[in-house]
Scaffold this motif. Structure first.
Motif, PDB file in Angstrom:
ATOM      1  N   LEU A 114      41.222  43.200  32.819  1.00  0.00           N
ATOM      2  CA  LEU A 114      42.262  42.725  33.727  1.00  0.00           C
ATOM      3  C   LEU A 114      41.690  42.459  35.119  1.00  0.00           C
ATOM      4  CD1 LEU A 114      45.297  42.253  34.333  1.00  0.00           C
ATOM      5  CD2 LEU A 114      45.427  44.653  34.958  1.00  0.00           C
ATOM      6  N   GLY A 128      49.064  36.652  42.445  1.00  0.00           N
ATOM      7  CA  GLY A 128      50.048  37.488  43.135  1.00  0.00           C
ATOM      8  C   GLY A 128      51.003  38.172  42.169  1.00  0.00           C
ATOM      9  N   LEU A 130      50.768  38.740  38.950  1.00  0.00           N
ATOM     10  CA  LEU A 130      50.119  39.682  38.038  1.00  0.00           C
ATOM     11  C   LEU A 130      49.756  40.977  38.758  1.00  0.00           C
ATOM     12  CD1 LEU A 130      47.811  37.600  35.705  1.00  0.00           C
ATOM     13  CD2 LEU A 130      49.712  39.067  35.077  1.00  0.00           C
ATOM     14  N   ALA A 131      49.278  40.856  40.001  1.00  0.00           N
ATOM     15  CA  ALA A 131      48.954  42.055  40.761  1.00  0.00           C
ATOM     16  C   ALA A 131      50.228  42.859  41.002  1.00  0.00           C
ATOM     17  CB  ALA A 131      48.309  41.682  42.086  1.00  0.00           C
ATOM     18  N   PHE A 132      51.320  42.172  41.257  1.00  0.00           N
ATOM     19  CA  PHE A 132      52.598  42.845  41.488  1.00  0.00           C
ATOM     20  C   PHE A 132      53.042  43.580  40.229  1.00  0.00           C
ATOM     21  CE2 PHE A 132      57.352  42.554  41.597  1.00  0.00           C
ATOM     22  CZ  PHE A 132      57.519  43.536  42.550  1.00  0.00           C
ATOM     23  N   VAL A 133      52.857  42.921  39.068  1.00  0.00           N
ATOM     24  CA  VAL A 133      53.263  43.544  37.806  1.00  0.00           C
ATOM     25  C   VAL A 133      52.483  44.830  37.560  1.00  0.00           C
ATOM     26  CG1 VAL A 133      53.010  43.255  35.317  1.00  0.00           C
ATOM     27  CG2 VAL A 133      54.180  41.516  36.642  1.00  0.00           C
ATOM     28  N   LEU A 136      53.831  47.494  39.711  1.00  0.00           N
ATOM     29  CA  LEU A 136      55.085  48.030  39.173  1.00  0.00           C
ATOM     30  C   LEU A 136      54.805  49.066  38.100  1.00  0.00           C
ATOM     31  CD1 LEU A 136      57.740  45.262  38.576  1.00  0.00           C
ATOM     32  CD2 LEU A 136      57.807  47.195  40.130  1.00  0.00           C
TER      33      LEU A 136
END
Lengths: 335, 282
Positions: A114, A128, A130-133, A136
């Protein structure tokens, strides 16, 4: 930090001319005190745990962590028997190590994959979100992972994955067909893997972005493909930091409590099979502490807590040092 | 031939990286889909207004657990936020570059990695044992201690972003140092510091392990801080491992409520930080 000396000279001059010396030094010491309280907390926790585990320590000594005794009736090895006052932490050490190791086995390749995708391959528009996911994923509470694991993951393992594991790898002895519940080390390892993925991957990403661009350009200029650039130019330079990230993930896995308690089956035994029920240091505390059957039982649980505290402090300190060695100079981040 | 192998390896590596990304995102999607699917179907007005009912009776809610979580987090914030912010001020304003500050920063990072269950035992032996009974206060202490390192480190980071010129301007006007720190530097960094506090808040909001033997849980309302108190994550845990379908339903609903609160907090933090917290200052 640029221009630090100049700044402090001006500041020292101005502070020295101030006419509120008492208020200023009072404020200063208040802030120092608050900062020192962080040391205080660590010392206080250590002291309390040491004091309250004295009883178990004086009774079992070092043997607490590796001894076993034989049950007079069944002639089987026993480790943890609150009724008769026999306590040995061996099955919990074993359970903690096995579940954490399984978690690392699953999580580390995925986390590095990843991180490689996010730093080197991902289209800018996807980065952005994917990094946020993954962020989370780190914010979901342990108990919700546990809830999901109990009702979705464990039935899935029980119905589909475990029979397949038994058929394919049963001959190794690690996957025996004697636990129909689906709970056990495999379930615990999988949920732990999902939980430590975000921290391992975000730290790996951090150390990979700390590798200078000139390294990448140099390898590419020699005619390397993208993968060769990543493996030679980036991963090789970041390897110490990646090891640090993995060890930090290990620290999280060792102390993770709720989700593991809910899926590991909670029996103080040692089995070779990874599909068997087990128990970890954190899970036995969560499970038995509130209704401990006496002073010795409580003291034994405290000693397990002390061991967990010491191990996670050492593991975390070591990992932080490794990550710092690579990202030194880059801005620090909170994880 | 050689170049063909290299191209294939490159393609395979790309494929593996994409595959692992998919495998990471999949459980997240699965968790959210199930939470929404199971939680939304069991959420009702009664969930927010009623207390748990005895086994076998349908209905009931988690009103006391939601209020209890609020109280516990309130006590935790009262302890964790002031100490954390002051510690951060020391690291950024007084101790920059000193050995003491480095040691404290390191300790804070390490403390951040100490398992929450150990914090629970510590709060148990520090508060519950001397008091003689489980209490809301002891749960709040456990959560407060856990907030300190996170708040401290984010505060430091945010303060470091404030340019020195701002501090010098304040001091040059003859403002005492403590006023300059509190009303100029901290004020400038306050959006960042507030988001840092919210992040710490969201983290401990879902903590269960330190509450099991401090707050302990309660089936009804607690009238004093010295009584055991219910908490949302604790209630979810108890209901999830119970054998009753009705309780499982409530556990899913509770989990949905909890996750919505946490996701809101985290998204808000990300929204604020991505827009440049200190844009006006630099």
């Amino acid at each position: 930090m640029a221009g630090k000396t100049e700044f402090s000279a001006i500041r020292a001059f101005l502070i020295a001319r101030g006419n509120s010396a008492i208020a200023d030094s009072g404020f200063h010491w208040l802030m120092v005190l608050s900062a020192l309280s962080i040391f205080g907390i660590v010392v206080l926790i250590a002291m309390e745990l040491v004091l309250r585990s004295q009883l178990a320590w004086s009774k079992f000594g070092f043997g607490f962590f590796f001894s076993a005794f034989v049950d007079p009736y069944t002639k089987l090895a026993m480790y943890w028997d609150p009724v008769n006052g026999h306590f040995s932490a061996l099955p919990f050490l074993y359970g903690t190590l096995v579940s954490s190791f399984l978690a690392l086995l699953i999580a580390v390749p995925l986390a590095i994959g990843l991180a490689v995708f996010l730093t080197e391959m991902c289209p800018r528009a996807l980065r952005g979100p994917l990094a946020f996911v993954t962020e989370l994923l780190a914010a979901i509470p342990s108990v919700i992972y546990g809830l999901w694991a109990v009702f979705i993951l464990v039935p899935l393992l029980r119905e589909h994955v475990n029979p397949w594991l038994i058929k394919l790898l049963g001959w190794t002895g690690f996957f025996s067909d004697d636990n129909p519940t689906g709970l056990g080390f495999v379930a615990a390892g999988m949920i732990l893997a999902i939980m430590i993925l975000p921290i391992v991957s975000s730290l790996t990403r951090e150390v990979m972005s700390a590798v200078p661009h000139s390294q990448r350009e140099a390898v590419l200029a020699l005619g390397a493909t993208r993968w060769e650039m990543i493996s030679m130019g980036v991963l090789r330079n970041a390897r110490i930091g990646i090891v640090g990230a993995v060890i930090l993930g290990l620290g999280r896995a060792l102390g993770e409590t709720m989700a593991v308690t809910m899926v590991i089956g909670n029996s103080p035994e040692i089995h070779r099979s990874l599909l068997a029920n087990g128990s970890t240091m954190a899970s036995v505390i969560a499970n038995e502490f509130a209704e401990a059957s006496g002073d010795l039982h409580l003291s034994a649980l405290m000693e397990i807590g002390l061991a967990l505290f010491a191990v996670t402090i050492v593991v975390n300190a070591f990992a932080r040092l490794l990550v710092w060695a690579v990202t030194r100079g880059a801005p620090a981040q909170v994880h | 031939m050689r170049s063909r192998i290299r191209t294939l390896t490159d393609g395979a590596a790309t494929g593996l990286a994409v595959l692992s990304t998919v495998l990471v995102v999949a459980p997240l999607v699965a968790i959210f889909v199930y939470l929404i699917y199971k939680g939304a179907s069991s959420l009702s007005w009664a969930f927010f207004t009623e207390n748990p009912k005895p086994v076998g009776e349908a209905g009931g809610g988690m009103a006391n657990a939601i209020a209890g979580s609020g109280i516990l987090l309130g006590i935790g914030s009262l302890i964790g936020i002031p100490v954390g912010i002051s510690g951060g001020i020391f690291l950024a304003e007084f101790g920059r570059g000193t050995k003491l500050a480095n040691a404290i920063r390191f300790t804070a990072d390490v403390l951040n990695g100490v398992p929450s269950i150990v914090m629970g035992i510590a709060a148990y032996s520090l508060v519950v044992v001397p008091q003689g009974h489980f209490s809301a206060f002891s749960g709040g202490v456990a959560l407060g201690i856990m907030m300190i390192p996170t708040v401290c480190r984010t505060t430091e980071e945010m303060l470091l972003m404030v340019p020195n010129a701002v501090r010098e301007a304040a001091l040059a006007l003859g403002v005492p140092n403590w006023r300059s720190v509190l009303s100029i530097t901290v004020r400038t960094a306050s959006p960042g510091i507030i988001t840092g506090c919210m992040l710490a808040f969201a983290r401990v909001a879902g903590e269960t392990a330190p509450l099991i033997f401090t707050a302990f849980g309660n089936v009804g309302w607690s009238e004093r801080l010295s009584e055991p108190i219910a908490a949302l994550p604790l209630q979810i845990y108890v209901y999830a491992i119970s054998p009753y379908d009705e309780w499982h339903r409530l556990a899913w609903a509770g989990a949905l409520v909890l996750i919505v609160l946490i996701v809101l907090a985290v998204s808000l933090v990300r929204f604020v930080t991505s827009r440049g917290v200190l844009k006006g200052a630099s």
